[in-house]
Structures are given as C-alpha cells and as structure tokens.
Write a protein that holds these residues in place. Structure first.
Motif, mmCIF file in Angstrom:
data_model
loop_
_atom_site.group_PDB
_atom_site.id
_atom_site.type_symbol
_atom_site.label_atom_id
_atom_site.label_comp_id
_atom_site.label_asym_id
_atom_site.label_seq_id
_atom_site.Cartn_x
_atom_site.Cartn_y
_atom_site.Cartn_z
ATOM 1 N N GLY A 178 14.004 -116.740 37.886
ATOM 2 C CA GLY A 178 12.706 -117.741 37.431
ATOM 3 C C GLY A 178 11.672 -116.489 36.961
ATOM 4 O O GLY A 178 10.579 -117.115 36.548
ATOM 5 N N ASP A 179 11.876 -115.292 36.985
ATOM 6 C CA ASP A 179 10.863 -114.340 36.581
ATOM 7 C C ASP A 179 10.571 -114.164 35.038
ATOM 8 O O ASP A 179 11.707 -114.385 34.441
ATOM 9 N N SER A 180 9.331 -114.102 34.735
ATOM 10 C CA SER A 180 9.199 -113.745 33.221
ATOM 11 C C SER A 180 9.825 -112.347 32.772
ATOM 12 O O SER A 180 10.168 -111.651 33.839
ATOM 13 N N ASN A 181 9.714 -112.017 31.488
ATOM 14 C CA ASN A 181 9.819 -110.622 31.086
ATOM 15 C C ASN A 181 8.986 -109.863 31.512
ATOM 16 O O ASN A 181 9.337 -108.717 32.004
ATOM 17 N N ALA A 182 7.572 -109.917 31.913
ATOM 18 C CA ALA A 182 6.695 -109.138 32.373
ATOM 19 C C ALA A 182 7.365 -108.709 33.714
ATOM 20 O O ALA A 182 7.102 -107.915 34.447
ATOM 21 N N GLN A 183 7.611 -109.902 34.601
ATOM 22 C CA GLN A 183 7.808 -109.653 35.952
ATOM 23 C C GLN A 183 9.376 -108.985 36.178
ATOM 24 O O GLN A 183 9.226 -108.208 37.045
ATOM 25 N N ILE A 184 10.058 -109.300 35.361
ATOM 26 C CA ILE A 184 11.515 -108.395 35.170
ATOM 27 C C ILE A 184 11.046 -106.954 35.244
ATOM 28 O O ILE A 184 11.342 -105.827 35.819
ATOM 29 N N ALA A 185 10.303 -106.755 34.093
ATOM 30 C CA ALA A 185 9.829 -105.093 33.869
ATOM 31 C C ALA A 185 9.114 -104.562 34.981
ATOM 32 O O ALA A 185 9.553 -103.498 35.099
ATOM 33 N N ARG A 186 8.159 -105.037 35.643
ATOM 34 C CA ARG A 186 7.602 -104.523 36.931
ATOM 35 C C ARG A 186 8.592 -104.356 37.917
ATOM 36 O O ARG A 186 8.491 -103.170 38.648
ATOM 37 N N ARG A 187 9.215 -105.342 38.238
ATOM 38 C CA ARG A 187 10.223 -105.281 39.442
ATOM 39 C C ARG A 187 11.326 -104.186 39.059
ATOM 40 O O ARG A 187 11.782 -103.537 40.091
ATOM 41 N N LEU A 188 11.711 -103.906 37.876
ATOM 42 C CA LEU A 188 12.855 -103.173 37.510
ATOM 43 C C LEU A 188 12.177 -101.653 36.988
ATOM 44 O O LEU A 188 13.043 -100.703 36.617
ATOM 45 N N GLY A 189 10.909 -101.579 37.047
ATOM 46 C CA GLY A 189 10.501 -100.234 36.255
ATOM 47 C C GLY A 189 10.832 -100.047 34.858
ATOM 48 O O GLY A 189 10.936 -99.125 34.593
ATOM 49 N N LEU A 190 10.869 -101.038 34.180
ATOM 50 C CA LEU A 190 11.070 -100.976 32.640
ATOM 51 C C LEU A 190 9.998 -101.631 31.772
ATOM 52 O O LEU A 190 9.083 -102.204 32.190
ATOM 53 N N LEU A 220 28.955 -107.218 31.910
ATOM 54 C CA LEU A 220 27.545 -106.750 31.763
ATOM 55 C C LEU A 220 27.492 -105.468 32.568
ATOM 56 O O LEU A 220 28.437 -104.960 33.619
ATOM 57 N N SER A 221 26.373 -104.729 32.155
ATOM 58 C CA SER A 221 26.330 -103.103 33.076
ATOM 59 C C SER A 221 25.679 -103.733 34.247
ATOM 60 O O SER A 221 25.032 -104.734 34.387
ATOM 61 N N GLU A 222 25.540 -102.888 35.048
ATOM 62 C CA GLU A 222 24.841 -102.986 36.492
ATOM 63 C C GLU A 222 23.568 -103.214 36.305
ATOM 64 O O GLU A 222 22.863 -104.230 36.963
ATOM 65 N N ARG A 223 22.894 -102.427 35.300
ATOM 66 C CA ARG A 223 21.550 -102.899 34.970
ATOM 67 C C ARG A 223 21.257 -104.326 34.192
ATOM 68 O O ARG A 223 20.163 -105.013 34.769
ATOM 69 N N LYS A 247 9.914 -104.395 26.281
ATOM 70 C CA LYS A 247 10.633 -104.245 25.117
ATOM 71 C C LYS A 247 12.118 -104.026 25.437
ATOM 72 O O LYS A 247 12.886 -104.494 25.254
ATOM 73 N N THR A 248 12.188 -103.207 26.495
ATOM 74 C CA THR A 248 13.477 -102.837 27.300
ATOM 75 C C THR A 248 14.027 -104.004 27.595
ATOM 76 O O THR A 248 15.257 -104.362 27.557
ATOM 77 N N VAL A 249 13.202 -104.846 28.412
ATOM 78 C CA VAL A 249 13.677 -106.416 28.828
ATOM 79 C C VAL A 249 14.056 -107.114 27.785
ATOM 80 O O VAL A 249 15.395 -107.807 27.903
ATOM 81 N N ARG A 250 13.329 -107.168 26.904
ATOM 82 C CA ARG A 250 13.763 -108.102 25.725
ATOM 83 C C ARG A 250 14.998 -107.565 24.944
ATOM 84 O O ARG A 250 15.942 -108.606 24.759
ATOM 85 N N ASN A 251 15.321 -106.300 24.836
ATOM 86 C CA ASN A 251 16.424 -105.778 24.275
ATOM 87 C C ASN A 251 17.760 -105.981 25.207
ATOM 88 O O ASN A 251 18.756 -106.501 24.613
ATOM 89 N N GLN A 252 17.449 -105.960 26.809
ATOM 90 C CA GLN A 252 18.625 -106.135 27.464
ATOM 91 C C GLN A 252 18.699 -107.354 27.581
ATOM 92 O O GLN A 252 20.236 -108.006 27.554
#
Length: 215
Positions: free
Chosen positions: A168-180, A154-157, A183-188
């Motif tokens: 336990g974060d949802s996709n929306a929470q991951i997006a907020r925490r990482l500034g993404l 895996l890449s660092e990101r 859609k980017t979270v789903r792709n990753q």
C-alpha cells in the motif's frame, strides 16, 4: 485536470447518500450527482443517465453491490468504480477488485478522504485504504526459493518495488524506503506493469496473490 464528472452515489442509507452528495456538489470537478438506494436503481440510473464515477456500497436491500458494479462496468467499461463499505474482509476486497473496481474504502474513512479518493479514481487513479491493502495481501517475499511466473520476469529491484506496492505504499514512500528518486520509481513501475501485462498496481497485487507469494 478532470472536470464535468457525473457521479452516482449508491447506498441504502439516505443520510450517507445525501451527506456525500452535499460534499461532492461543492467540488469544482463534479457536474452532477445522482443517487440510488438499490441494485436495481443503480443499474437503471447508470444505463439511463451514464455516469463517469460511482461510489458503490456492497450490502444493498435487493442484492450485492459488487455484482451491481460488475453489471455497470460490463455495460459501460469506461465507468470508474469506488467500493465504499463497512466490510474489509479479504474475500470481499478481492472480489470487488476482480469485478473491476478501481478503489476500495471503508465507510469509517474521513468523508473528505472519500471525496478526494473519488476524484483520484475519476482521474484514472487507483485507491486502496491502508487496511484494505493489508487485507488484500499480507506481503511478498523478495527472494523466494523459486519465484513463480510471471514474477520471474522481474529483476530483484523490481520485486522489491512490488513488495512495497502491494503493502500500500505510495510512490514517494517506495522511493524513501528503497533510496530511489520518485522518477525512478515511476519508471520501474511502468516496466513492471509492462512485464506483467497489467495496467495498475491493484492488478499487480492480485497477480501476486494468485501466484501464492506470501511474506
């Protein structure tokens, strides 16, 4: 949208079974709800009247609900399984997920959340309550001195996404925490699953645990 789902509720307490049944029978996606109070009844019911999704207790009068879940899933791999119990011990959570369960919730969870979680599991999703996610994995290092396989693919990101996923974060929470974007979270996540050879976030967490990744 899912529809006409046959649900089996397995619990040795009649009040729990009937309460959950009453709520499920009012759901538009549920066709029928059946009950079982023991391992033997659960396995027999699932064999005679195949079901789509099961709410399974762990401690049953004649045995272990996780073993029953494994037997049902081996006989009917397409069945979706939600473990519903009072025990959030780390070993119980891990054993349930390794048996093939698609979700794990504690019995003190709000009944409406339980019904919603069963719907999510029936639709192909995975459900882990926040306390369950914490019991399964305390966290990951994003940049350990030596990254164990298969996480070295895996890449660092992507490893940062895995850290949040296993917390336990949802996709929306991951997006907020990482500034993404979501859609980017789903792709990753799709890329992560492909690189690790898994199909869902629970398997990612189990791989991370096996690899000895700790905060």
């Amino acid at each position: 949208m899912i529809a006409d789902q046959r649900v089996l509720v397995v619990d040795d307490h009649p009040v729990v079974r009937r309460g959950l049944r009453a709520m499920l029978e009012g759901e538009p996606w549920v066709a029928t709800v059946t009950e079982a109070a023991t391992v033997a009844e659960a396995v027999r019911e699932a064999a005679v009247h195949p079901v789509h999704v099961v709410a399974m207790d762990v401690v049953l009068p004649d045995g272990d609900g996780i073993d029953a879940a494994g037997r049902i899933l081996r006989a009917a791999p397409g069945t979706r399984m939600l473990i519903l119990t009072m025990d959030d011990d780390e070993s119980v959570v891990e054993r349930a997920l390794r048996a093939g369960a698609h979700g794990f919730l504690l019995k003190d969870t709000d009944p409406e959340v339980v019904v919603d979680s069963l719907r999510t599991v029936a639709a192909g999703g995975v459900v882990l309550g926040p306390r369950t996610a914490g019991a399964l994995l305390t966290g990951l290092r994003t940049a350990p001195a030596r990254i164990p396989a298969p996480f070295d693919r895996l890449s660092e990101r992507e490893r940062e996404v895995v850290v949040r996923l296993t917390a336990g974060d949802s996709n929306a929470q991951i997006a907020r925490r990482l500034g993404l974007s979501e859609k980017t979270v789903r792709n990753q996540l799709s890329a992560i699953f492909a690189k690790l050879g898994v199909t869902d976030r629970v398997r990612v967490a189990l791989l991370a645990r096996d690899a000895g990744l700790r905060a």
